[in-house]
Every structure is written in structure tokens, then in C-alpha cells.
Motif scaffolding. Structure first.
Motif, short mmCIF file in Angstrom:
data_model
loop_
_atom_site.label_atom_id
_atom_site.label_comp_id
_atom_site.label_asym_id
_atom_site.label_seq_id
_atom_site.Cartn_x
_atom_site.Cartn_y
_atom_site.Cartn_z
N SER A 52 6.84 -1.22 4.94
CA SER A 52 6.68 -0.43 6.09
C SER A 52 5.17 -0.64 5.86
O SER A 52 4.41 1.05 5.35
CB SER A 52 6.95 0.21 6.22
N GLY A 53 3.61 -1.46 5.78
CA GLY A 53 2.34 -1.36 5.26
C GLY A 53 2.54 -2.02 3.48
O GLY A 53 3.25 -2.32 2.96
N PHE A 54 0.99 -2.10 3.79
CA PHE A 54 0.44 -2.47 2.34
C PHE A 54 0.68 -1.24 2.18
O PHE A 54 1.33 -1.58 0.53
CB PHE A 54 -0.93 -2.25 2.59
N THR A 55 0.70 0.29 2.08
CA THR A 55 1.07 1.32 1.08
C THR A 55 1.80 1.05 0.46
O THR A 55 2.31 1.27 -0.92
CB THR A 55 0.45 2.63 1.74
N GLU A 56 3.23 1.28 1.26
CA GLU A 56 4.26 1.09 0.84
C GLU A 56 4.85 -0.59 -0.43
O GLU A 56 5.59 -0.31 -1.46
CB GLU A 56 5.46 0.97 1.71
N GLY A 57 4.51 -1.49 -0.04
CA GLY A 57 4.29 -2.01 -0.92
C GLY A 57 3.76 -2.24 -2.34
O GLY A 57 4.49 -2.07 -3.52
N PHE A 58 2.52 -1.71 -2.46
CA PHE A 58 1.65 -0.96 -3.85
C PHE A 58 2.76 -0.06 -4.35
O PHE A 58 2.28 -0.16 -4.86
CB PHE A 58 0.40 -0.46 -3.00
N ASP A 59 2.84 1.06 -3.78
CA ASP A 59 3.68 2.09 -4.54
C ASP A 59 5.21 1.44 -5.17
O ASP A 59 5.11 1.64 -5.54
CB ASP A 59 3.62 3.26 -3.31
N MET A 60 5.32 0.60 -4.40
CA MET A 60 7.21 -0.29 -5.00
C MET A 60 6.98 -0.44 -6.04
O MET A 60 7.12 -0.65 -7.27
CB MET A 60 7.75 -0.69 -4.23
N GLY A 101 3.93 -4.37 6.38
CA GLY A 101 3.14 -5.48 5.90
C GLY A 101 4.39 -6.74 4.93
O GLY A 101 5.28 -6.53 5.04
N TRP A 102 3.47 -6.86 4.00
CA TRP A 102 4.62 -7.81 3.25
C TRP A 102 3.66 -8.44 1.35
O TRP A 102 2.63 -8.37 1.70
CB TRP A 102 4.82 -9.55 3.87
#
Lengths: 487, 487
Positions: B191-199, B339-340
């Protein structure tokens, strides 16, 4: 070169396919920096496309910096200092050694990676997702188009971490109609129940060693999230009308807890609806021991019989100790990932910041389509239809279970599933193995137990199985269970 | 009683409003269990609505268990053992004392809660969200309707944690077109860049004390997520063409790091595009020291000039040390939270389980609308329009800055923002205060610094400001900055 060009995709403009073809040659190093490209006319002949197509492709390449043009001379490949991947020595990293226990545990606890998958013709009782034949797609389309017409630009740009305001207002009134005293409370929209639950657990302190009370068995995703967030689970056995209060009191006398998690309606996996009287008794104990309660509103909307039972958060009146998590995922459309957390205003303020940090906000498109669908008045009609259909299916499934399956006990007051218990020492994993060889699968019940118990239990989800397959599938399960009991 | 009924909402059916009105009386205790309700005819007269309306309302109440009917006698209020909120003593909990450091830090680091908000007529340079006037809503509508027609039922039911398959396939090809070697790699939709980064941060081990390298300044949300996940940030100064390599080498000689985070295109906040040569040099150092790299694909799609520069993940060839996070949020529609993450296959497998644990999957509706929009070929056309418009705006903003503002240095090669540096000891927070009193706001630059520096810097986001307001706003900022410099 240029003799292996093929038009691969009918619905992608040819000039884009030409552009991609040439780009690939550049990236591969087959065309090198400052090399002159064939004229657009020549290239068109080489590739068997029109000159205009090549002109458009060259323009696209120039726009992306792969090609440059010299006035009157033609097009040239741009020198890409990093064109080929071998400029940097490729190194391999062993990712699993770079990850932490959280990541490892997430994989270990990921049931989707270990469960038996259904083959093409398998009858599967594993799902409790809604039957998508019931979806009223035309109303969803209408809701989308209505909302896009009102504020399409707003919907596609950034929204608020707390959620889409019209949806929050709607759901606040909706919860008030369930008897909740809204004073001092607020709401956060999340991407479904699971996200709300996970964020609450991420925020909760472990003043009491992270001890958490819940029903046993309980929702297996909840067990996973509790474990992933480092909580210690204390499960309390279930009775036909909800949690066993004597066992609960015993557990309360033994130690202090950081919170409790309950599923009062069509409890997953047992299907039990906690009686109104037991809800009050349960909440009195929580109040006495000052234990915050996370209430899972799971399937509350599907209640179709019996007298009304208030959600736990409504029984608490102005008290702020209950966190309610709601979702329409099992009723309306799980593909729209929307849930809501209704709780004390101060707590919501913390959760809002966590939501923002984790993924900015829940899809505005999902929220606004859901809002417009509700606002257009479709929920009531849809629920009426869904309740009637699931009730019919529930009764049919129960009938078939009683007819075919030699269980010791069945629970489930409605909803989307039933729960079967066999005599002690019966192994439903062994049964599942035999069944899956015969084209039927279900969910073994031990997954839902907090203490390793339940090997003699199973959950039967019927929402997505046809009447015919319910009969056929349960007959097979029953026959194989009888065999196993004899053996 | 019954004399205060009012039809409050024009577009909600009256029988629902009657139902809700009576339900409220029951929940309040004004109507008690087993009390006989007025006949449908009488009630219609009391409330001033038709008899049929009351019949429908009573049916609704019965369906929800608030009312029961005795054949030939009439309708009665169901006895609700938990009808009023005072059955359980309301208790108050002090939520802040029950929460942990993560929750507290999430609030402390939540810039949205401390930043200056724009009033109605304020000219705001704080946003770098896309200009929603550019959105091609008709194409989005078309994409939605196309996809709903193809598989509406599928879109509204549960999807896969990894993401919507057609979208993954499309984006894999898209990344291949950027020069990425896909061998051994896989993709997760977030769900967007932020979620990818946070995970990713949630999964990364801290074998080296959680030390992380990044550019200084850098994306403030990234700083927040790094801190929330317990990492120690080591920021490396920026030069006009990217990170300062000597400083980077010095930092590398001092200790070992768990990962690095870089934003190579239109870097936030400086707007610098890292040169192709520097990308290679940077990646050689990372390879030599075996440091995994998180690459933020931020605004890469907006690149409109100069020669092509490969993403870092493309320079690594078959190496698996780079994790690329992409998003169209700054280009297409941020309201669609998609995001991806493109990375090593094994790593994606871990992240998939974390995604499933955190929120099951990203909205299928968002993913499928985005896929269909891309598949229909609208991205190229849209980007062409957006690049031209943002380029024009960038040049205009740069011109106005040079004309009005007494800065010491300006950076920014395009994109959606510029970054200004004043002489040392100049305080942009002080400037912001004066500006906001005069109806203009911007983002003070110190928010982006990893080491408390940057008090003399500011970011000017121009994407959502009109040409006229850009001129007007920057003139005001310039005038007040000059005054402050004199003072």
C-alpha cells in the motif's frame, strides 16, 4: 540485428513495442553509445512497420534519455555510463541471515504457506469468505461513478490518515445505532480488521508481561498477530453460550493481564454467539479487573435470529476500556480493504500516528466507494438477502452434518461456518489427508487452539460451497470419519 | 413520547429513519422489554408517516431482534437483558500509561500533528503531491468499468498477499524496461512506498547495531520509519551530483552497517539527480562492503531531461543486494495506495508473510484499476503531459526564486520541488513564522536532516501551486527573508 522484432501484444501501440525493443538492445549493450541509428525510413523497413511508428518510437526514446538527435544528421544512441549490469560486481547476499526473528516467525506462522491447497475440482470447506455470487456489482459501479462525479480529483489524491471523513461520520452513526455511547470516543479507518488489530497490539504496553486473555479456541489470525507482537496467550474454554466464566475467574485470580480479546458473535471457529447475559457478566469481570478489551465485531452484521445482543463496547456505556474493531469483509466485499477501530479518543490519536507511519492512509477509493454504497442505502437490502441465503445454507449444512458425520458435538448458531468435535484422540489431520485424496478439504481445528488442543476438531466453512457440493462433500467426510473411527 | 420524531435525512428511506428512531428509544430504555408497541396504523398517525412505512420499520426491528410479534396480538419490545449501558460499571482507563514507546514515538515523530496548517487563502509550498488538475479521470473511470466487466466478483473478494497477478506481471516487465535483470527476483505489491519501506525495516536484523547509511538530508518519512524501527541513522552529505563519496568512504571505514537507503532521482528534499557515474561508484562501494541497499524509486518517472540513468538495482545486474521500492504516488494517483517492492525472491517470500500478517493484502480495487489504466496504455500519454507541465512549473519556480529570494544556494534538477539554502545561522523556522502571518507557508529543511543540521534550509514544493501564486508567494518569502537577513 533488428530481424527478431515481433509485435507481441495486440493491444499495446506498435510504436511503444518498437521503443521497448530498441531500448532492450541498448540496455543489453547490442547498440553502443554514440552509435548512429538507422534513419526512420530504413528502420521502418527493417522492422516492417511504418515510418511514423519509428518516428514516435525515437521520440519516446529521446524523451527517456536513451537517444539524442543531431539536427540534420539523425538519431544517436546516448552514451549510458551505466548501461550494462557488469559495471558493478554482482554480489550475492544470504537474505535469511540478514533478517530478524519477526520475519522468520511471520513465515513460520503463515498458515497460507503450509495449508493444503484445493485442486481444481476439490470441494473446499476451508473458506469463510463471502459468496461472491451475492455481490450486487451494479450498486458498487453506481457508487463508484456517483462518487467520482462528486469529487474524483479528491479521491485520487492524498487523503487523511484517520480516514475518509464522510465514511467516519457514517460509521459513527452506525455504531451509535448499535447502542454505543460515542462520548469521548473516536474512529480510525484501517485496511481491514487485521490491520486494526495488529496496530493496536503494536501500540500496547506489556506492563503485565504481555499476558492476554482470549477465548479458546479463537481466530487463528489473531493468535498469529498476538504471537508476532510478543504477547503471551491465555485461552479460556468455550461453552455453548460463550466463554466459561468460572475458568475465566480462575485465570483472573492467578495473575494480571494487559488486555483481552473476544469475538462475541458467530465466534471464529466455534460459531457460538455469546448470550446477552454472559456479555454482561464477562464485562463486569473486565471492569472489576480493569482489563482493556479488544472486541472483534466479526460477522455481527450476519446475526439473523434470536433477541438482540449488544456489542461489548455498548455494554460499557461511557467507559473507555473497550476497543471495537469492525469490518464488512465477511458481509460485503473483502476486496475493499476497509475496517474501523472505535475507541477512546486519546487512544485513536496514537493509532492515527501509527497508521500514518505504516502506510499513510487506507485507499481513498475503497473508502469512498464503500461510503457511497452505504449512503445510497444498499447495505440493508444486501444484508437482508445475504442473511436469508446464509441462514438457508447454514441449516442445510447442519442437516448434512447430522446426517453423515459421526461427530460428538457440533456448535455454530449461524454465520458462515460450523465447528465439529469428534471423540477424544480422533485426529482431524489424519481425516483431512484421507479427505483431500478424495477431493474434499476443510480446516483442522487445532489451528485455532491456544494450547495445542483441538486435534479432534474441525471447522466447516460453507459460504462458498454449492448446496450440491455441501451434500456431496460432507458425505465423503462422514464416510471417511466413520472408517477412521472403526480403524 | 413519539412527538419528537423528525425526518432528518432526505435521501434515507423514511422507514429506516422510523426504525432507527424506535431502536434508539429501546436502547435508551424509554421503551422496556415486553411492552406492546402501538399498532402500525396508530404509530403511523403518531409519527406522521404512512402505515406501510411503519410496517416496514417494525419488520426491520424484528429482523434485528429488537421487536417480536405475537400472531393476532401485535408487536412487542424484545426484552434486552443488556439494553442499557449501566449494567456494567463504566470504568476509565488512562490509555497513555497502557501504551509503549513505539506508540509514543509515533506521535512524537508525527510531523502532521506539529506542522503549521494552511488556512483557506494561504499559499502553501509544503506539498509535493501531484497536481490533481492533471488527473485524467475519464481514463480512470474507463479502467474501473473495464475491469469490473471482466471480473467484478473477483475484484471484490479476497485477493493474494503478494498482489494482483496481472499488475505484478505488468510491473515486472516495466522494471525490466528500466534495465533490471529479473533473474532470481520477485515482486510484492504494497500500500504505497511507505508500507514497503516500513515492512522491510521491520524484517531487517540488526547484526551491526542497526546502523543505516543514507543521504543527508533525506526523506523525512524515511527518517521517521528508521527511528520507529530502532535503527541508528548515519547521514552522508550531498553534493550537486549526489552523495559525497569521500564522506561515504570515511563512514564505511569507521564501522559496519546493516543497510543503506538512497533516493537517486529528484532526491527528497534536495531535488538532486545522482549522476550515472556516481551511481556506479556508489554501488561499487556497497558491493565491496556487502551492504544491502534500499532504493527509493521516488519520482523516477518524472525524469524529463538529460541522459538516462539506470536505477541502482539495474546497475547491480544479477546481484541480489538491492531492494527497489517503486510507486506512482507522486506521478499518477496517490489516493490509490499502490507501491511495489522488487527484490531477491527469498526476501520477497518473507515480506509476503509480513504483509499477510499486517493487513492481508493491498486493495484489489486499487490494484486492478491501476493495472487496467496501465494496460490501456494511458501512462505514457499521462507522463508526457505531466512531465511537460512540471518542467514548465519547475522553470518558473526557479526563475521566481532567483528573482526574489536571497538564498545562498539552490538545488533541484526538476521534479516537484526545489531546495534552498541560506547563509549559515539563518533560521528558516523564524522565516516561516513571519511568512505564515503573511499567508505563505513552506517546509523548513531541518526536518530532513539526520544530524540536527539544516536550520538554514527550506523545501519549496510547487506541484500544487498556481503560476500566479508561485510568483506572489515567493515574492513574499523573498521580502521577509531579506528583512530577516538585515535584522
Amino acid at each position: 540485428m533488428f530481424n527478431d522484432f515481433e509485435i507481441l501484444e495486440e493491444d499495446v501501440p506498435v510504436h511503444l513495442q518498437v521503443k521497448q525493443y530498441i531500448k532492450r538492445l541498448i540496455l543489453k549493450g547490442a547498440l553502443h553509445g554514440d552509435q548512429k541509428l538507422a534513419s526512420t525510413r530504413e528502420m521502418g523497413q527493417l522492422l516492417g512497420v511504418s515510418r511514423n511508428t519509428v518516428i514516435a518510437a525515437y521520440e519516446g526514446l529521446e524523451e527517456e534519455g536513451f537517444v539524442y538527435t543531431l539536427q540534420g544528421k539523425g538519431s544517436y544512441v546516448a552514451p549510458l555510463s551505466a548501461a550494462t549490469g557488469d559495471a558493478v560486481p554482482p554480489w550475492k547476499t544470504e537474505w535469511s541471515s540478514r533478517l530478524n526473528d519477526y520475519a522468520r516467525q511471520a513465515v513460520d506462522l503463515d498458515r497460507m504457506k503450509s495449508g493444503i491447497r484445493a485442486g481444481r475440482n476439490t470441494i473446499s470447506f476451508t473458506s469463510i469468505a463471502p459468496d461472491d455470487h451475492l455481490f450486487d456489482l451494479d450498486h458498487v459501479k453506481r457508487a463508484f461513478l456517483d462518487r467520482m462525479a462528486i469529487e474524483g480529483n479528491v479521491l485520487l489524491n492524498y487523503g487523511y490518515a484517520k480516514g475518509y471523513k464522510p465514511l467516519i461520520e457514517f460509521l459513527m452513526r452506525y455504531m451509535e445505532q448499535k447502542g454505543v455511547d460515542l462520548q469521548g470516543k473516536d474512529m480510525l479507518i484501517t485496511s481491514g480488521f487485521t490491520e486494526g488489530f495488529d496496530m493496536i497490539l503494536a501500540a500496547l504496553g506489556k506492563n503485565n508481561g504481555g499476558a492476554v486473555l482470549c477465548e479458546n479456541p479463537t481466530h487463528h489470525t489473531a493468535i498469529k498477530n498476538l504471537k508476532l507482537n510478543g504477547f503471551e496467550i491465555k485461552g479460556i474454554p468455550m461453552e455453548h453460550d460463550g466463554i466459561n466464566l468460572r475458568e475465566l475467574e480462575r485465570a483472573l485470580s492467578e495473575r494480571a493481564y494487559d488486555c483481552a480479546y473476544f469475538v462475541p458473535s458467530y465466534h471464529n471457529p466455534t460459531g457460538i454467539v455469546t448470550s446477552p447475559g454472559k456479555r454482561i457478566a464477562l464485562m463486569k469481570l473486565m471492569a472489576e479487573h480493569q482489563i482493556p478489551v479488544i472486541e472483534d465485531g466479526f460477522n455481527e452484521e450476519l446475526r439473523y435470529s434470536g433477541s438482540h445482543a449488544l456489542p461489548l463496547i455498548a455494554t460499557a456505556g461511557r467507559g473507555n476500556g473497550v476497543i471495537y474493531i469492525g469490518s464488512f469483509s465477511k458481509v460485503l466485499f473483502p476486496g475493499l480493504r476497509v475496517g474501523w477501530v472505535l475507541a477512546d479518543r486519546e487512544l485513536i490519536d496514537y493509532l492515527e500516528s501509527i497508521k500514518r507511519a505504516r502506510n499513510i492512509h487506507t485507499s481513498t477509493l475503497d473508502q469512498s466507494v464503500l461510503f457511497q454504497y452505504l449512503h445510497n442505502g444498499h447495505l440493508e437490502k444486501y444484508l437482508k438477502k445475504a442473511r436469508a441465503e446464509y441462514k438457508r445454507k447454514y441449516e442445510w449444512t447442519r442437516l448434512c452434518c447430522e446426517k453423515y458425520i459421526p461427530f460428538a458435538r457440533v456448535t455454530g448458531d449461524g454465520g458462515l461456518h460450523l465447528f465439529l468435535e469428534f471423540e477424544e484422540n480422533f485426529d482431524t489431520h489424519q481425516l483431512l489427508e484421507a479427505c483431500s485424496e478424495n477431493g474434499v478439504i476443510f480446516t483442522p481445528g487445532d489451528l485455532f487452539f491456544t494450547d495445542g488442543g483441538g486435534v479432534n476438531t474441525m471447522r466447516v466453512g460453507f459460504s462458498r460451497v454449492s448446496d450440491e457440493d455441501i451434500d456431496k462433500g460432507l458425505r465423503i467426510i462422514g464416510g471417511l470419519a466413520a472408517k477412521q473411527l472403526e480403524g
